[in-house]
Structures are given as structure tokens and as C-alpha cells.
Design a protein around this motif. Structure first.
Motif, PDB file in Angstrom:
ATOM      1  N   VAL A 219       0.866  -1.173   0.000  1.00 36.89           N
ATOM      2  CA  VAL A 219       0.000   0.000   0.000  1.00 36.89           C
ATOM      3  C   VAL A 219       0.905   1.226   0.000  1.00 36.89           C
ATOM      4  N   VAL A 220       0.624   2.179  -0.878  1.00 34.83           N
ATOM      5  CA  VAL A 220       1.407   3.412  -0.936  1.00 34.83           C
ATOM      6  C   VAL A 220       0.476   4.602  -0.740  1.00 34.83           C
ATOM      7  N   GLN A 221       0.849   5.465   0.199  1.00 43.36           N
ATOM      8  CA  GLN A 221       0.073   6.685   0.446  1.00 43.36           C
ATOM      9  C   GLN A 221       0.930   7.909   0.144  1.00 43.36           C
ATOM     10  N   PRO A 222       0.533   8.701  -0.850  1.00 43.29           N
ATOM     11  CA  PRO A 222       1.257   9.947  -1.110  1.00 43.29           C
ATOM     12  C   PRO A 222       0.738  11.052  -0.191  1.00 43.29           C
ATOM     13  N   GLN A 223       1.657  11.882   0.277  1.00 37.98           N
ATOM     14  CA  GLN A 223       1.301  13.048   1.105  1.00 37.98           C
ATOM     15  C   GLN A 223       2.160  14.209   0.613  1.00 37.98           C
ATOM     16  N   GLY A 224       1.668  14.908  -0.405  1.00 32.90           N
ATOM     17  CA  GLY A 224       2.489  15.912  -1.070  1.00 32.90           C
ATOM     18  C   GLY A 224       3.624  15.214  -1.784  1.00 32.90           C
ATOM     19  N   ASP A 225       4.853  15.605  -1.479  1.00 35.52           N
ATOM     20  CA  ASP A 225       5.993  14.933  -2.093  1.00 35.52           C
ATOM     21  C   ASP A 225       6.606  13.901  -1.158  1.00 35.52           C
ATOM     22  N   ASN A 226       5.865  13.526  -0.108  1.00 33.65           N
ATOM     23  CA  ASN A 226       6.274  12.450   0.795  1.00 33.65           C
ATOM     24  C   ASN A 226       5.423  11.215   0.520  1.00 33.65           C
ATOM     25  N   PHE A 227       6.012  10.054   0.777  1.00 32.81           N
ATOM     26  CA  PHE A 227       5.303   8.801   0.515  1.00 32.81           C
ATOM     27  C   PHE A 227       5.533   7.840   1.674  1.00 32.81           C
ATOM     28  N   THR A 228       4.463   7.161   2.061  1.00 27.50           N
ATOM     29  CA  THR A 228       4.563   6.056   3.014  1.00 27.50           C
ATOM     30  C   THR A 228       4.164   4.781   2.306  1.00 27.50           C
ATOM     31  N   MET A 229       5.029   3.772   2.386  1.00 26.65           N
ATOM     32  CA  MET A 229       4.733   2.474   1.798  1.00 26.65           C
ATOM     33  C   MET A 229       4.657   1.435   2.909  1.00 26.65           C
ATOM     34  N   TRP A 230       3.535   0.722   2.954  1.00 29.74           N
ATOM     35  CA  TRP A 230       3.416  -0.466   3.786  1.00 29.74           C
ATOM     36  C   TRP A 230       3.616  -1.670   2.870  1.00 29.74           C
ATOM     37  N   SER A 231       4.477  -2.582   3.258  1.00 34.28           N
ATOM     38  CA  SER A 231       4.729  -3.727   2.392  1.00 34.28           C
ATOM     39  C   SER A 231       4.997  -4.974   3.226  1.00 34.28           C
ATOM     40  N   ALA A 232       4.513  -6.097   2.742  1.00 33.21           N
ATOM     41  CA  ALA A 232       4.829  -7.392   3.355  1.00 33.21           C
ATOM     42  C   ALA A 232       6.232  -7.785   2.911  1.00 33.21           C
ATOM     43  N   THR A 233       7.219  -7.187   3.553  1.00 30.22           N
ATOM     44  CA  THR A 233       8.603  -7.351   3.135  1.00 30.22           C
ATOM     45  C   THR A 233       9.476  -7.769   4.300  1.00 30.22           C
ATOM     46  N   GLN A 234      10.565  -8.439   4.003  1.00 32.11           N
ATOM     47  CA  GLN A 234      11.581  -8.749   5.008  1.00 32.11           C
ATOM     48  C   GLN A 234      12.564  -7.596   5.193  1.00 32.11           C
ATOM     49  N   ILE A 235      12.581  -6.642   4.255  1.00 30.38           N
ATOM     50  CA  ILE A 235      13.697  -5.708   4.184  1.00 30.38           C
ATOM     51  C   ILE A 235      13.235  -4.247   4.033  1.00 30.38           C
ATOM     52  N   PRO A 236      12.515  -3.688   5.006  1.00 32.54           N
ATOM     53  CA  PRO A 236      12.036  -2.310   4.821  1.00 32.54           C
ATOM     54  C   PRO A 236      13.165  -1.299   4.635  1.00 32.54           C
ATOM     55  N   HIS A 237      14.278  -1.468   5.334  1.00 26.75           N
ATOM     56  CA  HIS A 237      15.377  -0.506   5.214  1.00 26.75           C
ATOM     57  C   HIS A 237      16.055  -0.597   3.856  1.00 26.75           C
ATOM     58  N   VAL A 238      16.347  -1.812   3.424  1.00 24.22           N
ATOM     59  CA  VAL A 238      16.961  -2.008   2.107  1.00 24.22           C
ATOM     60  C   VAL A 238      16.000  -1.557   1.012  1.00 24.22           C
ATOM     61  N   LEU A 239      14.730  -1.888   1.168  1.00 23.17           N
ATOM     62  CA  LEU A 239      13.726  -1.510   0.179  1.00 23.17           C
ATOM     63  C   LEU A 239      13.651   0.006   0.024  1.00 23.17           C
ATOM     64  N   ARG A 240      13.702   0.716   1.133  1.00 20.49           N
ATOM     65  CA  ARG A 240      13.638   2.184   1.080  1.00 20.49           C
ATOM     66  C   ARG A 240      14.791   2.747   0.253  1.00 20.49           C
ATOM     67  N   VAL A 241      16.003   2.267   0.522  1.00 21.44           N
ATOM     68  CA  VAL A 241      17.172   2.752  -0.217  1.00 21.44           C
ATOM     69  C   VAL A 241      17.038   2.453  -1.703  1.00 21.44           C
ATOM     70  N   MET A 242      16.648   1.232  -2.010  1.00 17.60           N
ATOM     71  CA  MET A 242      16.583   0.809  -3.406  1.00 17.60           C
ATOM     72  C   MET A 242      15.469   1.524  -4.164  1.00 17.60           C
TER      73      MET A 242
END
Length: 832
Positions: A219-242
Motif C-alpha cells: 500500500v502506498v500513500q502519497p502526502q504531497g511529495d512524501n510517501f509512506t509504503m506499507w509492504s509485506a517485506t523482510q527488508i524495509p530498510h533495504v527496500l527504502r534505499v533501493m
């Protein structure tokens, strides 16, 4: 603030938490479903995304007609690869294992060409999930078909059809580790030239599907030029960078949250195309977007694991001393290189020698492109494949020499007094005792009685034969020292971060960068902190999985969480104590050096009746009425730990297997294992991890295989055809532990998450072969289905599509007599 105690009524030291079999804190909400999975997320104005996927394995996209879908009820937008071509970038590969590795690029949504069935070619965005799903059928795509590349051995031949026409071969890379050249061993070719006996085999590690319980969801929520992503992931930190690197969204404008995640097994260690697309769509439309895959999508389009063809040669003396090991593998990359696709087999290169003292070793790997779903990490990631090969070839060598397979292992494995031991692959194994673990496993199994039963069944020609198989294994865990990863060209480090916040009410918040998806971090970390700080287990809260809450971390995979992440927690706790000591000395009017800290309290040496608890100090610091002038009013602390070495859990797994020679049906009669995972923080969690790992390793041996037809269609695209065993299909497990602490971390832990999966597969296959080898069966291709077992018994070969015993490095059978022993030979550079 001081407390004076009567020695007669002094508190009894609390029982240590480490080593206690506590039920997991997180289980109540997980088991009852009273938690937030990504697919539970509902946001105001949220749109739903569905994916149009290619039904062909290889072809050019001639035309996409989306007009009908655009007019469908509830549809907001339809986007193709061409619509997103300028902004989608390429799915990242973080592990270029060689300098000349070929990466064809991986668009999250195909633009001109599709390269595997299930690849995204368009997305539907609609006001409801059902409307988005219905509109998929209205998208009309024309393909100009190209021949699919599916067989690795054919793919690497000269003038083979190409998976990608813009690169000139199907080989992504050629990776070599030669112990002679590395200075960790002798000349491999000379070792084989001088050998009394050489045994060569071709093994197949079939393609597997992670089959996690919770489907992938974002799920991705845009808030202006900011974004929050909720994901069923093992790697939120790595995912953010990538994601920041791929999409151009500034990293500080992107928050990634992994809520409770229903399993991963490496299958969620990924930057998924759908995550990239959802972020791009949310940015384009300015509205929240959700995508959750169906189970068939998961099986067809999420990455797969394993898929190696292994050509293994072992050299030995007549007496059974191994003198050389030579391995060449073909590793199926699939159509694209995902996050660590090429690194999985390269990592396994260092584990092929196993626990044995090989003087010489050479490993070669070709990463091969095919028109299949990409492969990547799956529980164990390279180490199960290596363990399977070495444990199978040791059994094959024992047969050729006429030796007991366990005696051959004992003759060649590292002895307990030899630790730490530097292997021919250059790894320094930290600690262990293979003899003790093996003896305990044999006792758990009832080995002598089962061997006697096996003898009786053979003498009576019982149609149900009994076999016993071994797997004496080790693995490299605690991924990993950052400098080592750097030397292997991995794109990140192996450190982990943690913070401890002492709240004024005496409660403790632990923030960890290690992100769980079922491992029990909240419980184990609470136990560590409770012991370290002397606070009640119930007073510790563990926060994780949100880059806004835990901004630093390298996440969870490779059995690294306790070894690396847990150590960071312990180090943060040490810093809290050090900070609190200064305040305690001030409040107790004592010298810091005169303070003792135990059971959560500071006492003045020589005056034990005067004490101050760390929780009282937390309140005093919060009030800030009286604290040293040179000290900040906080005892919170952060720590980052970068390991100096891998850790090396080990164990012995023994399987007794019944094989019905009339039907081919196999049944595990008994399974016993003794693992050494170092310090055990929570025996209940360790037992659960071992049981889960055994289930997956046994599943590879007996049940699971991702199968493609001649056109590149996945024929095991549902759980009707892809056989995941249930509890009813598995035996009772007799488990035990030895404990040799890991010297590389203060906990002494080694890692347990992958041990059962790594060790069990060869034990099961070796047991089945031991049951029927006297009937002429030399190999059975995994999974050991009744049909394959029956075919191997009645028609020879491995029960699959080709005979394998005695094959050379390219599939052709050769046999040569060396020193009176008939042994299959191989040439790693032979003609095809």
C-alpha cells in the motif's frame, strides 16, 4: 532516591531469562489474526491495482489495446510499460559477483519484450479490487512469439537461442574460486591426478517456490511529495534505499513500514516490480494505491529458489582420506537478475567443502539466463545446495570404497580440538564438536536397532526396504562482516543497529533494525534486555519494521538476526548501564569504580544495603533535578554491531526411510537431529525454527518442485500441483542440542533459522538410496515422488528425464578404472 535494605529480607536474584522457554509475546495477535497485515490496510480514497501478466514465456510486444479496459466500470487508469518507461528505472541487483557480469536490466513493467510467463505488461487502477481484477480480461495484448530458453545445459551451448537478444549469450557470469590460487589450499588438478579414487556425479537441485503464508502486498500513500509504503517485506530498510535509487523519490521523503509479515523464507527479501509500480502510480495519481497478489500470481511471478545443476568430483585415497574437491555448477538466474540473484550460488561456493578437511578445492559457477521467473534467496540461500552436494558425494564415495558412510565422514571431518579451523575455502570455523553431536543423534534414532532391522529386511527380500541416511553439516550464518561482503562485491554491509530507550516509568523500549517475519524477535530481544538491564521481561517492548521508528537497519535474512541484531541490542544495553553508572555514582555519592551492577541495581561495594535500580535512575534523569553537570539528562543509547566473522552452527541429522519397492512410495520412519546453534536464548523458539526448517528441507526431498512445460508455462501454478506438505505428511522429530558458543559475539549465538532446511534434504535422499542401492539404484532425482522412485527401481537412471549416476560435467557418462575401483570420471573443461 536511595533504598536501604535489610540483608535478611534482600531480594533473591531473579531467574535468568536467557535459556527460558517462554511463549512468544507476539503469538497471541498473530494466531488470532488480531493484527495489521498489509492487506488489512484501508485508507481514505484508496485505489486498487491489478496486474496484466504475460501468458507467453518469450516474445515481442506488438501491440497493447487498453481502450476497453479504460471504459470499464470503476476503472480510473490503465498504464503500460511505455507509459512508465521514462520513470520506472530497472529493478536493482545489489550483488555483481564478477566485474564482467552481464545484467540485461529488469523493467518493473515490460516495454517491448516479455521474458517469462507472468511478467507485468500493464496495470489497472480502479476504485475496487474486483473492478481492477475484472478489467484485466479487457486488455488485449498481441505478441510476436520468440523461442523460449528453458534448459540450462542447452542454453550455454554455442549458437543456442538467446533469452535476451541484446546480449550475446545466455551466460551472465563465470565465477571461480580456486583454493590453490587463493592460497588456502593445494593444486586441485594435481590432487586429482594423484588420487587413487575419483568419484563424479551430476546432481540436480530443483527449482522451488518459497510459498509463504501471507501473499505479497503493498500500500502506498502519497502526502504531497512524501510517501509512506506499507509492504509485506523482510527488508524495509533495504527496500527504502533501493526504491529511492530506482524511482528518484528522495530517501528522506520515503517511509517504508513492514507491519506483521506472514512468513518470507527469503521470498520477501526483494525489491518487487509491483512495489515500484505502486509507488509510481501513487505519485502519478496523487492517491493511495493498494496491490495484493493472488496465490496463483505468487507462485507464477514471485521469485523462485534453488535451481542448480551440480557436477561434483571428489578425489580420495584407497583408505578413504579425501584429497580434492572439484565443483562446477550451472545456476538458473531466470530471465532477470533480482536483488541478490547472482550472489546466491556464489555464496554457496564457500560451503561445498562442508565440515571436511579437503587439501584442494576448485569451484566454478555459470549464472545462466532462462525464460523463467527469476531465482533469488530461498531459506538457506546457497548453503542448502552446497550441503546437498557434499553430503551426497560423500555417500557416493563411501559406496565406491566399500566403507561405512559415517566412518568415512568421521575420518575426514574437523576434530573438536582443531577449532578454530581455516577451511580450504578460506573460512575460519569458530567452534564445534561433530563427534558429540553425531553420537547423540545416533542414540536418539536408535541406530543400532534400525541397522539390524535393515539387515533382516534385506535378507527376507521384504518389499518395503529400510535405509538410513546422514547429513553432517555446517553453515555460514550471521551475514555478515561488512568487509567480507565488500570483498565479494555485495552492495551493502552486514552490520545491524539497535536503540534502547529507558522510559521514566521504568519501562523499556527496544528499537531494532532487524525486522522479523515470524522469528520471535519481540520475545528473544525482551529476554536479552531483561537479563542485561535487570528489568522484568514484561516491561520490555520491542519496536521494529518502520523506517520512521527504526531509521537504521539491515533487516532479516541469512540467520543473522540474533547473531548480529541481538548483539547490537546487548551492546546498546551495555551503553545504557554505562550511562546510568555515572548518574548512580552521583546520586549514591560514590566513585563509579566502587559501584557494582547486578539484577538491575547499582550497589556501592562494601555497603550492599544501599542500592539504586536502573529504573529509578531513569525517573531521576527524566526529572533532571539532580544529575552530574557533565552528563546529558538521558541514559538512552544506540549501538551498531558489525561482526568480525560469520558464525557456524552445525549438526548431525539422521533419517530412517522406508521404501516400498513395489509402488515407489517412501515414508520417513524416524528422524533425529542434534544441532549446535551456540547459546540458546529461547529453547521453544529454537525448537520451532528447527521443526520449520526440517519441514522445508524434507519438502524439497520428497514433495516440492516448480515445473515448466516446453513452452515455458508453469505447470505447478497452484497448491493442487505444487505440493507443500502439511503436518500430517511429516514425522515426529527427535531433536537435541549441543552448545559450543560462538566466540564472535557476546551472546555466543550462531543462528538457527536455516539449519533444519539445510541439513535435512540430503539426509532424506541418502536414506532412500541406502534402502534401495543394493537393488541397483544409484540416484533418484528430487523430489522423490513414488513415480520417480518406481522408475529408478525398474528402469534405472534417477527416475527423471535423464540418467545421472556417473555423468561427467556435461551430462555424458564416462567410467574409468583407477587403482582397481570403478569410478565415474569428469572433466570440468570437457567438450559438450
Amino acid at each position: 532516591m536511595t533504598v536501604t535494605e535489610d540483608p535478611a529480607t534482600a531480594e533473591v536474584a531473579p531467574e535468568r531469562e536467557v535459556g527460558k522457554a517462554r511463549r512468544r509475546k507476539e503469538d497471541a495477535r498473530l494466531i488470532t489474526g488480531r493484527t495489521t497485515w498489509t492487506d488489512n490496510m484501508v485508507l481514505p480514497g484508496m485505489l486498487h491495482m491489478s496486474v496484466v501478466r504475460s501468458p507467453v514465456a518469450h516474445g515481442k510486444i506488438a501491440n497493447i489495446d487498453v481502450s476497453a479496459a479504460q471504459q470499464a466500470p470503476g476503472v480510473v487508469a490503465v498504464l503500460t510499460g511505455r507509459d512508465l518507461a521514462e520513470e520506472q528505472g530497472s529493478i536493482p541487483c545489489a550483488w555483481p559477483v564478477t566485474a564482467d557480469m552481464v545484467n540485461p536490466g529488469h523493467p518493473s513493467i515490460a516495454v517491448d519484450e516479455v521474458n517469462h510467463v507472468g511478467e507485468a505488461v500493464a496495470v489497472i487502477i480502479a476504485r475496487s479490487r474486483s473492478a481492477a481484477a475484472d478489467a484485466i480480461e479487457l486488455v488485449d495484448v498481441d505478441y510476436d512469439l520468440l523461442p523460449p530458453v528453458l534448459d540450462m545445459e542447452e542454453a550455454v551451448k554455442h549458437e543456442a537461442d538467446l533469452c535476451h537478444d541484446h546480449i550475446d549469450s545466455n551466460t551472465s557470469y563465470h565465477f571461480v574460486f580456486d583454493a590453490g590460487e587463493a592460497g588456502t589450499g593445494g593444486d586441485t588438478e594435481q590432487a586429482f591426478a594423484d588420487a587413487d579414487v575419483v568419484v563424479s556425479r551430476r546432481f540436480v537441485n530443483q527449482r522451488l517456490i518459497p510459498a509463504f503464508m501471507e501473499p505479497r502486498s503493498v500500500v502506498v500513500q502519497p502526502q504531497g511529495d512524501n510517501f509512506t509504503m506499507w509492504s509485506a517485506t523482510q527488508i524495509p530498510h533495504v527496500l527504502r534505499v533501493m526504491l529511492a535509487m530506482v524511482t528518484g523519490v528522495p530517501e528522506h521523503k520515503l517511509r517504508v513500514v513492514a507491519p506483521d509479515v506472514g512468513g518470507g523464507f527469503g521470498g520477501k527479501l526483494q525489491v518487487n516490480p509491483e512495489e515500484v509500480i505502486a509507488l509510481l502510480v501513487a505519485r502519478r495519481l496523487g492517491k493511495p494505491v493498494k496491490w495484493t497478489e493472488t496465490r496463483s500470481e505468487s507462485l507464477m511471478a514471485a521469485h523462485h529458489g534453488r535451481d542448480q545443476i551440480q557436477y561434483v568430483d571428489v578425489a580420495a585415497t584407497r583408505e578413504g582420506d579425501v584429497t580434492g574437491l572439484r565443483v562446477r555448477i550451472l545456476a538458473d538466474m531466470g530471465a532477470y537478475l533480482r536483488l541478490i540473484t547472482p550472489g546466491v550460488p556464489a555464496l554457496g561456493a564457500f560451503m561445498f567443502p562442508g565440515i571436511y578437511k579437503f587439501p584442494a578445492y576448485r569451484f566454478e559457477c555459470d549464472g545462466v539466463f532462462t525464460n523463467k521467473v527469476p531465482t533469488d534467496a530461498y531459506r538457506g540461500a546457497g548453503r542448502p545446495e552446497a550441503t546437498f552436494a557434499i553430503e551426497r558425494i560423500m555417500d557416493e564415495l563411501a559406496v565406491e570404497l566399500g566403507m561405512d558412510p559415517l566412518e568415512l565422514r568421521r575420518r575426514n571431518w574437523i576434530q573438536s580440538q582443531e577449532f578454530p579451523f581455516t577451511t580450504v575455502a578460506g573460512l575460519e570455523y569458530d567452534s564445534g564438536d561433530y563427534d558429540t553431536a553425531t553420537q547423540q543423534a545416533l542414540e536418539l534414532l536408535g541406530y543400532d536397532e534400525l541397522r539390524e532391522e535393515q539387515r533382516r529386511r534385506r535378507e527376507s527380500n521384504d518389499p518395503v526396504q529400510l535405509g538410513i541416511g546422514f547429513s553432517t553439516f555446517t553453515e555460514m550464518c550471521g551475514l555478515a562482516p561488512s568487509r567480507v561482503l565488500g570483498s565479494l562485491s555485495y552492495g551493502a554491509g552486514g552490520w545491524e543497529s539497535a536503540s534502547i530507550r529507558m522510559l521514566p516509568t521504568g519501562k523499556v523500549e527496544v528499537v531494532t533494525g532487524s525486522t522479523p517475519h515470524g522469528q520471535g524477535h519481540e520475545t528473544a530481544w525482551s529476554q536479552l534486555v531483561a537479563d542485561q538491564l535487570g528489568v522484568p521481561f514484561e516491561d520490555v517492548e520491542v519496536l521494529h519494521g518502520d523506517t520512521a521508528v527504526a531509521p537504521k537497519g539491515m533487516d532479516t535474512y541469512g540467520s543473522r538476526s540474533l547473531v548480529v541484531g541481538g548483539t547490537a541490542v546487548v551492546k546498546a544495553a551495555d551503553k545504557v548501564i554505562a550511562k546510568a553508572r555515572k548518574v548512580a555514582a552521583h546520586l549514591l555519592e560514590a566513585n563509579e569504580d566502587d559501584l557494582d551492577f547486578s539484577n538491575g541495581k547499582f550497589t556501592v561495594r562494601g555497603t550492599p544495603g544501599t542500592a539504586l535500580s536502573i529504573q529509578e535512575i531513569a525517573l531521576a534523569v527524566f526529572a533532571a533535578h539532580d544529575y552530574p553537570e557533565d552528563v546529558e539528562p538521558s541514559i538512552d543509547a544506540d549501538a551498531t554491531f558489525d561482526p568480525v566473522n560469520f558464525s557456524f552452527p552445525h549438526g548431525t541429522h539422521v533419517c530412517a526411510m522406508e521404501v516400498d519397492t513395489e509402488t515407489g512410495f517412501v515414508k520417513i520412519r524416524k528422524y533425529a537431529c542434534v544441532d549446535d546453534v551456540g547459546t540458546i536464548v529461547n529453547p521453544l523458539i529454537v525448537e520451532g525454527q528447527v521443526h520449520g526448517g526440517l519441514a522445508q528441507g524434507i519438502a524439497q526431498a520428497l514433495y516440492e518442485e516448480a515445473v515448466y512445460d516446453a513452452d515455458g508455462n508453469l505447470t505447478t501454478g497452484s497448491f493442487v500441483d505444487y505440493l507443500v506438505p502439511s503436518a500430517a505428511d511429516l514425522p515426529h522429530f527427535d531433536t537435541g542440542n549441543t552448545v559450543h558458543v560462538a566466540p564472535g559475539n557476546p551472546i555466543g549465538a550462531k543462528g538457527v533459522g536455516e539449519a533444519g532446511c539445510i541439513a535435512s534434504t540430503p539426509a532424506v535422499v541418502n536414506a532412500a538410496l541406502d534402502a534401495v542401492r543394493h537393488l541397483g539404484v544409484q540416484d533418484i532425482r528430487m523430489p522423490l515422488t513414488p513415480e520417480r522412485v518406481w522408475r529408478a527401481l525398474h528402469h534405472g537412471g534417477d527416475g527423471g528425464d535423464r540418467a545421472t549416476a556417473g555423468s561427467n560435467a556435461y551430462g555424458g557418462a564416462q567410467t574409468e578404472t583407477t587403482a582397481g575401483v570403478s569410478t565415474p570420471q569428469s572433466s570440468l573443461g570437457g567438450d559438450r
